[in-house]
Design a protein around this motif. Structure first.
Motif, PDB file in Angstrom:
ATOM      1  N   UNK A  39      -6.135   2.140 -20.085  1.00  0.00           N
ATOM      2  CA  UNK A  39      -5.417   2.647 -18.907  1.00  0.00           C
ATOM      3  C   UNK A  39      -5.930   2.040 -17.605  1.00  0.00           C
ATOM      4  N   UNK A  40      -7.245   1.840 -17.506  1.00  0.00           N
ATOM      5  CA  UNK A  40      -7.799   1.234 -16.288  1.00  0.00           C
ATOM      6  C   UNK A  40      -7.408  -0.235 -16.196  1.00  0.00           C
ATOM      7  N   UNK A  41      -7.361  -0.935 -17.316  1.00  0.00           N
ATOM      8  CA  UNK A  41      -7.038  -2.362 -17.291  1.00  0.00           C
ATOM      9  C   UNK A  41      -5.594  -2.616 -16.883  1.00  0.00           C
ATOM     10  N   UNK A  42      -4.666  -1.872 -17.442  1.00  0.00           N
ATOM     11  CA  UNK A  42      -3.260  -2.140 -17.175  1.00  0.00           C
ATOM     12  C   UNK A  42      -2.745  -1.387 -15.950  1.00  0.00           C
ATOM     13  N   UNK A  43      -3.368  -0.260 -15.615  1.00  0.00           N
ATOM     14  CA  UNK A  43      -2.951   0.482 -14.445  1.00  0.00           C
ATOM     15  C   UNK A  43      -1.541   1.018 -14.572  1.00  0.00           C
ATOM     16  N   UNK A  44      -0.967   1.388 -13.463  1.00  0.00           N
ATOM     17  CA  UNK A  44       0.395   1.927 -13.441  1.00  0.00           C
ATOM     18  C   UNK A  44       0.939   1.832 -12.024  1.00  0.00           C
ATOM     19  N   UNK A  45       2.237   1.933 -11.933  1.00  0.00           N
ATOM     20  CA  UNK A  45       2.878   1.949 -10.621  1.00  0.00           C
ATOM     21  C   UNK A  45       3.080   3.398 -10.162  1.00  0.00           C
ATOM     22  N   UNK A  46       2.997   3.676  -8.848  1.00  0.00           N
ATOM     23  CA  UNK A  46       2.897   2.695  -7.746  1.00  0.00           C
ATOM     24  C   UNK A  46       1.472   2.296  -7.375  1.00  0.00           C
ATOM     25  N   UNK A  47       0.468   2.773  -8.145  1.00  0.00           N
ATOM     26  CA  UNK A  47      -0.909   2.499  -7.757  1.00  0.00           C
ATOM     27  C   UNK A  47      -1.208   1.005  -7.754  1.00  0.00           C
ATOM     28  N   UNK A  48      -0.681   0.260  -8.754  1.00  0.00           N
ATOM     29  CA  UNK A  48      -0.927  -1.180  -8.777  1.00  0.00           C
ATOM     30  C   UNK A  48      -0.413  -1.857  -7.504  1.00  0.00           C
ATOM     31  N   UNK A  49       0.764  -1.441  -7.033  1.00  0.00           N
ATOM     32  CA  UNK A  49       1.324  -2.029  -5.812  1.00  0.00           C
ATOM     33  C   UNK A  49       0.472  -1.693  -4.597  1.00  0.00           C
ATOM     34  N   UNK A  50      -0.039  -0.481  -4.538  1.00  0.00           N
ATOM     35  CA  UNK A  50      -0.902  -0.098  -3.422  1.00  0.00           C
ATOM     36  C   UNK A  50      -2.195  -0.914  -3.448  1.00  0.00           C
ATOM     37  N   UNK A  51      -2.738  -1.156  -4.632  1.00  0.00           N
ATOM     38  CA  UNK A  51      -3.961  -1.963  -4.728  1.00  0.00           C
ATOM     39  C   UNK A  51      -3.686  -3.412  -4.329  1.00  0.00           C
ATOM     40  N   UNK A  52      -2.494  -3.925  -4.678  1.00  0.00           N
ATOM     41  CA  UNK A  52      -2.143  -5.279  -4.257  1.00  0.00           C
ATOM     42  C   UNK A  52      -2.092  -5.359  -2.729  1.00  0.00           C
ATOM     43  N   UNK A  53      -1.479  -4.374  -2.127  1.00  0.00           N
ATOM     44  CA  UNK A  53      -1.368  -4.360  -0.667  1.00  0.00           C
ATOM     45  C   UNK A  53      -2.742  -4.372  -0.016  1.00  0.00           C
ATOM     46  N   UNK A  54      -3.655  -3.570  -0.540  1.00  0.00           N
ATOM     47  CA  UNK A  54      -5.012  -3.524   0.012  1.00  0.00           C
ATOM     48  C   UNK A  54      -5.736  -4.851  -0.191  1.00  0.00           C
ATOM     49  N   UNK A  55      -5.574  -5.456  -1.385  1.00  0.00           N
ATOM     50  CA  UNK A  55      -6.260  -6.723  -1.674  1.00  0.00           C
ATOM     51  C   UNK A  55      -5.736  -7.853  -0.799  1.00  0.00           C
ATOM     52  N   UNK A  56      -4.418  -7.876  -0.565  1.00  0.00           N
ATOM     53  CA  UNK A  56      -3.841  -8.940   0.243  1.00  0.00           C
ATOM     54  C   UNK A  56      -4.158  -8.762   1.717  1.00  0.00           C
ATOM     55  N   UNK A  57      -4.108  -7.544   2.201  1.00  0.00           N
ATOM     56  CA  UNK A  57      -4.388  -7.315   3.621  1.00  0.00           C
ATOM     57  C   UNK A  57      -5.839  -7.618   3.964  1.00  0.00           C
ATOM     58  N   UNK A  58      -6.743  -7.450   2.991  1.00  0.00           N
ATOM     59  CA  UNK A  58      -8.155  -7.741   3.225  1.00  0.00           C
ATOM     60  C   UNK A  58      -8.494  -9.209   2.982  1.00  0.00           C
ATOM     61  N   UNK A  59      -7.596  -9.944   2.311  1.00  0.00           N
ATOM     62  CA  UNK A  59      -7.855 -11.343   1.997  1.00  0.00           C
ATOM     63  C   UNK A  59      -8.634 -11.558   0.719  1.00  0.00           C
ATOM     64  N   UNK A  60      -8.793 -10.523  -0.107  1.00  0.00           N
ATOM     65  CA  UNK A  60      -9.602 -10.658  -1.322  1.00  0.00           C
ATOM     66  C   UNK A  60      -8.878 -11.391  -2.441  1.00  0.00           C
ATOM     67  N   UNK A  61      -7.522 -11.456  -2.382  1.00  0.00           N
ATOM     68  CA  UNK A  61      -6.774 -12.071  -3.485  1.00  0.00           C
ATOM     69  C   UNK A  61      -5.586 -12.885  -2.972  1.00  0.00           C
ATOM     70  N   UNK A  62      -5.795 -13.643  -1.926  1.00  0.00           N
ATOM     71  CA  UNK A  62      -4.693 -14.416  -1.354  1.00  0.00           C
ATOM     72  C   UNK A  62      -4.274 -15.578  -2.252  1.00  0.00           C
ATOM     73  N   UNK A  63      -5.209 -16.139  -3.007  1.00  0.00           N
ATOM     74  CA  UNK A  63      -4.870 -17.252  -3.898  1.00  0.00           C
ATOM     75  C   UNK A  63      -4.168 -16.757  -5.156  1.00  0.00           C
TER      76      UNK A  63
END
Length: 537
Positions: A39-63
């Motif tokens: 469950x932790x590896x695959x996650x679920x929506x909308x939490x995955x989308x929220x984590x993407x937003x946080x990662x992109x806004x911080x610059x941790x996963x831009x590539x």
């Protein structure tokens, strides 16, 4: 002390652990990332989308966000780019996608399982570029078959000389959609091209259990752990392999605990690197600097490859509605390499899917049209200037030298991409369709801002690394002047050190590489285990 240490727990690491354990060896698997529950590896929506937003806004996963797969997966399966940097020359990007967790990138693998043919293994003998493999399809066929049965892939015998049949596949190929059948008839008639159902994994079902067979925890690593002879150490960031200067044999692996930063040294008579192509090259290069590793070919780090690709979306008018469909490794189709004479070296295939991702009719610009995609898989030539080295100054979070990646497309790849684009135009026209931007096919006000700047939507070829099929840098060869590794994936001067991931490839082929890398790993580790038992390693 373990009889063998495997570095990496992804697709190849799981197979290596299984082959060694089945031979009766005690195995320690070192994985740089954490062990996650399903469950932790695959996650679920909308939490995955929220984590993407946080990662992109911080610059941790831009590539990582440049690849379409990022947008449908849990972003926790992609590394923090601040902690895991790498460098490239100015104006020459390389998109290195990494997943550091138990299972590695097998958790985000698309699941296409195509064998290589002798056309790829002996390509240099045909066109004179680079070096041929020191093995052929017959050497890998028994291991292909075992993997196809173990992983329960879908496929069928198509009888194509350029794409060996999946003789171990226990499940039939998934059916083509009506629009795919229409295109199959048209391009056979007009262009003399085959279109076949893809080979690989279907989408995960609840009955499959927590882990799909396409990932290491649901396939080979699961079977390896079930033997009782495999120990898994997560959060073990490997620094280098230490080689005895008198015997030339690898004697230990030095690693750092990911959180505590405590350093460890694990001794073993056999080391198998399955850390992923660029990571294994980094470990080998660092082992040269601080571990006493001797590599005499001078080829280590040279010849980095990825698949070059071009893509398009299109619509075919007035197609019958499909039944139940899915888009997956098995739920799609291929127009494989045709072996024709062209203006460039090597070949490519076209991955295709039609009527497999249609939204509700209200979101389609043309409600009766069947929407599809074509994506080219093109073989990239091994060039010595495309290489991985260690950065002289920069270090990662664990104090280890980062990889410097210098890779660009040659004129050969550019000619191939132009041919891909012309062929895609001809294929779509044969079916009576039209190529169009995705925004012209779908009404997608919320998604359009995200895809407009995506490399997947850009004309021409995306930068190297985009396709996540990195290969080469520690190639197998027929002699120690022709390759870093011998035909059994052993370093020539350090035979108890094996490299069993994509870095071992002398040339890339056009097929998806994961199944072949797994077959190489099984073959090499079975041979090494037998040699170790005989006292010959």
């Amino acid at each position: 002390m373990a009889d063998a240490i495997v570095v990496g727990s992804g697709a190849c690491g799981g197979v290596a652990a299984l082959a060694l354990a089945q031979a009766g060896l005690k195995v320690l698997v070192l994985e740089a990332g954490p062990e996650l529950s399903a469950p932790r590896a695959f996650g679920s929506e909308p939490l995955n989308s929220l984590k993407r937003l946080a990662a992109l806004s911080s610059g941790r996963q831009t590539l990582a966000a440049q690849h379409p797969g990022y947008w449908k997966a849990n972003p926790d399966l992609y590394v923090n780019e601040w902690e895991n940097p790498y460098s490239t020359p100015d104006g020459q990007p390389f998109l290195w996608t990494r997943g550091r967790q138990v299972g590695g990138k097998s958790l985000t693998w698309g699941g296409i399982t195509l064998r290589l043919s002798d056309s790829e293994f002996a390509a240099a003998e045909r066109d004179g570029h680079g070096r041929s493999w020191p093995i052929r399809h017959a050497d890998l066929a028994p291991y292909y078959e075992r993997l196809e049965a173990l992983l329960q892939i879908h496929g069928r015998a198509d009888g194509l000389p350029q794409l060996p049949d999946p003789s171990g596949a226990p499940n039939p190929a998934l059916p083509l959609t009506p629009a795919e059948e229409h295109l199959q008839r048209c391009i056979r008639r007009d262009l003399d091209l085959p279109l076949i159902p893809s080979r690989g994994f279907a989408l995960r079902r609840p009955s499959d259990g927590p882990w799909p067979r396409s990932c290491s925890q649901g396939g080979a690593l699961k079977a390896a752990l079930a033997t009782g002879r495999v120990q898994l150490q997560s959060e073990a960031v490997v620094s280098h392999v230490l080689v005895d200067p008198r015997s030339g044999r690898a004697r230990s692996v030095e690693w750092i605990h990911g959180r505590s930063r405590q350093r460890h040294c694990s001794e073993t008579p056999l080391v198998v690197l399955c850390a992923s192509t660029i990571e294994s090259l980094r470990l080998l290069l660092h082992s040269q600097e601080v571990g006493g590793l001797e590599e005499v070919s001078g080829l280590l780090g040279q010849g980095l490859m990825d698949h070059v690709s071009a893509s398009c979306f299109f619509a075919l008018p007035e197609q019958p509605a499909p039944g139940a469909t899915e888009l997956s490794g098995a739920g799609s189709c291929f127009i494989p390499n045709t072996l024709e004479q062209r203006s460039f070296h090597r070949g490519y295939g076209l991955w295709c899917g039609i009527q497999r991702f249609d939204p509700p009719a209200l979101l389609k610009r043309s409600r009766q049209a069947a929407v599809g995609f074509l994506i080219g898989h093109g073989e990239v030539l091994s060039q010595p200037d495309n290489r991985v080295t260690l950065h002289r100054e920069r270090r990662d979070t664990w104090g280890l030298p980062i990889a410097h990646i210098d890779c660009r497309w040659s004129d050969n790849e550019q000619r191939m991409v132009r041919h891909m684009q012309e062929r895609m135009q001809a294929v779509v026209a044969s079916g009576g369709g039209r190529i169009a931007p995705l925004a012209d096919l779908f009404v997608m006000p919320l998604v359009e801002p995200l895809v407009q700047g995506s490399l997947a939507m850009a004309p021409g070829a995306a930068p190297p690394g985009y396709y996540i099929h990195e290969l080469g840098g520690a190639p197998m060869g027929a002699s120690e002047t022709d390759g870093v590794l011998n035909p059994w994936n052993q370093l020539w001067r350090t035979p108890n050190l094996l490299v069993c991931d994509g870095s071992a490839w002398p040339s890339a082929g056009w097929q998806s590489p994961t199944l072949t890398s797994m077959a190489l790993s099984w073959r090499a580790c079975s041979h090494a285990a037998a040699s170790l038992k005989r006292g010959e390693l």
